[in-house]
Design a protein around this motif. Structure first.
Motif, PDB file in Angstrom:
ATOM      1  N   ARG A 289       0.309  -9.039  -7.703  1.00  0.00           N
ATOM      2  CA  ARG A 289       0.779  -8.115  -8.747  1.00  0.00           C
ATOM      3  C   ARG A 289      -0.337  -7.816  -9.757  1.00  0.00           C
ATOM      4  NH1 ARG A 289       6.763  -8.449  -9.664  1.00  0.00           N
ATOM      5  NH2 ARG A 289       7.655  -9.544  -7.869  1.00  0.00           N
TER       6      ARG A 289
ATOM      7  N   SER B 126      -3.028  -5.592  -8.131  1.00  0.00           N
ATOM      8  CA  SER B 126      -2.588  -4.200  -8.017  1.00  0.00           C
ATOM      9  C   SER B 126      -2.685  -3.484  -9.358  1.00  0.00           C
ATOM     10  CB  SER B 126      -1.151  -4.167  -7.493  1.00  0.00           C
ATOM     11  OG  SER B 126      -0.696  -2.829  -7.383  1.00  0.00           O
TER      12      SER B 126
ATOM     13  N   GLU C  60       5.666  -4.937  -8.037  1.00  0.00           N
ATOM     14  CA  GLU C  60       5.071  -5.386  -6.785  1.00  0.00           C
ATOM     15  C   GLU C  60       4.066  -4.345  -6.301  1.00  0.00           C
ATOM     16  OE1 GLU C  60       8.033  -6.232  -3.912  1.00  0.00           O
ATOM     17  OE2 GLU C  60       8.987  -7.830  -5.080  1.00  0.00           O
TER      18      GLU C  60
ATOM     19  N   ASP D 107       2.047  -1.672  -4.100  1.00  0.00           N
ATOM     20  CA  ASP D 107       2.462  -0.706  -3.078  1.00  0.00           C
ATOM     21  C   ASP D 107       1.389  -0.530  -2.010  1.00  0.00           C
ATOM     22  OD1 ASP D 107       0.546   0.539  -4.549  1.00  0.00           O
ATOM     23  OD2 ASP D 107       1.794   2.233  -5.184  1.00  0.00           O
ATOM     24  N   PHE D 108       0.416  -1.445  -2.009  1.00  0.00           N
ATOM     25  CA  PHE D 108      -0.667  -1.388  -1.027  1.00  0.00           C
ATOM     26  C   PHE D 108      -0.956  -2.804  -0.542  1.00  0.00           C
ATOM     27  CE2 PHE D 108      -5.360  -1.955  -0.510  1.00  0.00           C
ATOM     28  CZ  PHE D 108      -5.490  -1.326   0.724  1.00  0.00           C
ATOM     29  N   THR D 109      -1.059  -2.957   0.761  1.00  0.00           N
ATOM     30  CA  THR D 109      -1.370  -4.263   1.352  1.00  0.00           C
ATOM     31  C   THR D 109      -2.652  -4.130   2.157  1.00  0.00           C
ATOM     32  OG1 THR D 109       0.982  -4.801   1.525  1.00  0.00           O
ATOM     33  CG2 THR D 109      -0.552  -6.108   2.856  1.00  0.00           C
TER      34      THR D 109
END
Length: 226
Positions: A112, A115, A176, A178-180
């Motif tokens: 978190r 990001s 959370e 939005d990109f992994t």
């Protein structure tokens, strides 16, 4: 010392009582059959005797089946208890599970923060994420990984990754990601270590089974393999 009272199910008592009543009826009918000489009465009494006899046998069979099913269920429960006792995790297993759980918690929190700090820059996001993956293996081996409060561990991890402390302090409020990122590619050292483990396992299998695990020969297209 008196013997303990046997555990008799109420269903058993009902079936046993029903069988006794059927048997009593059979004895009464049998007495009448002996005394009677009227063919019509004898026929009626014979049918009644057969009906009560069948009911008694059914009750006794059901009683026996109930007892067998309870005994089977008890054996299964005992076996399950023994199985659970054998598979009860050791202290090392419990420690490993606790470390894995804490690592997931810290990773969720740090993700978190990453990001929010990356602000949509996927390259920076990926670099931070890969660095965390490398460092977390070492961090998780230290006692304070489990002993310290989660917020303390998250703050320390973010500081090591040079992430903004203000974001780390309020990681619970952050959305959370939005990109992994894709997993980091394996280094030559990691590939060599994995190959060494595979070769060792292959050698142990050959020694234990005598199996020939040599790779199949490759022939060029159109070659005569006869």
């Amino acid at each position: 010392m008196s013997e303990p009272t046997p555990d008799i199910a109420e269903e058993d008592q009902l079936l046993a009582a029903a069988a006794k009543m059927e048997f009593a009826a059979m004895r009464h009918i049998h007495g009448q059959l002996i005394e009677s000489t009227d063919p019509a009465v004898i026929s009626t009494l014979s049918h009644a005797y057969a009906r009560h006899s069948r009911c008694m046998r059914q009750n006794l069979a059901c009683l026996q089946r109930q007892r067998a099913e309870r005994a089977r269920a008890q054996r299964a429960a005992d076996q399950h208890e023994v199985w659970m006792a054998r598979r009860r995790p050791s202290e090392d297993d419990l420690h490993g599970l606790a470390v894995e759980a804490r690592t997931r918690e810290v990773q969720d929190a740090v993700d978190r923060v990453i990001s929010a700090a990356a602000q949509g820059d996927r390259r920076r996001h990926t670099e931070w994420a890969h660095r965390f993956d490398r460092e977390a293996d070492d961090w998780s081996e230290r006692p304070d990984w489990l002993e310290d409060d989660l917020d303390v561990v998250v703050s320390r991890a973010c500081a090591a990754l040079e992430l903004p402390g203000a974001l780390a302090a309020r990681w619970r409020e952050l959305p959370e990601p939005d990109f992994t990122p894709e997993p980091a590619p394996a280094t030559p050292e990691e590939v060599a270590a994995a190959n060494a483990v595979a070769r060792d396992l292959m050698a142990r299998y050959r020694a234990a089974s005598g199996a020939d695990l040599a790779p199949a020969r490759r022939f060029p297209p159109g070659a005569d393999t006869s």
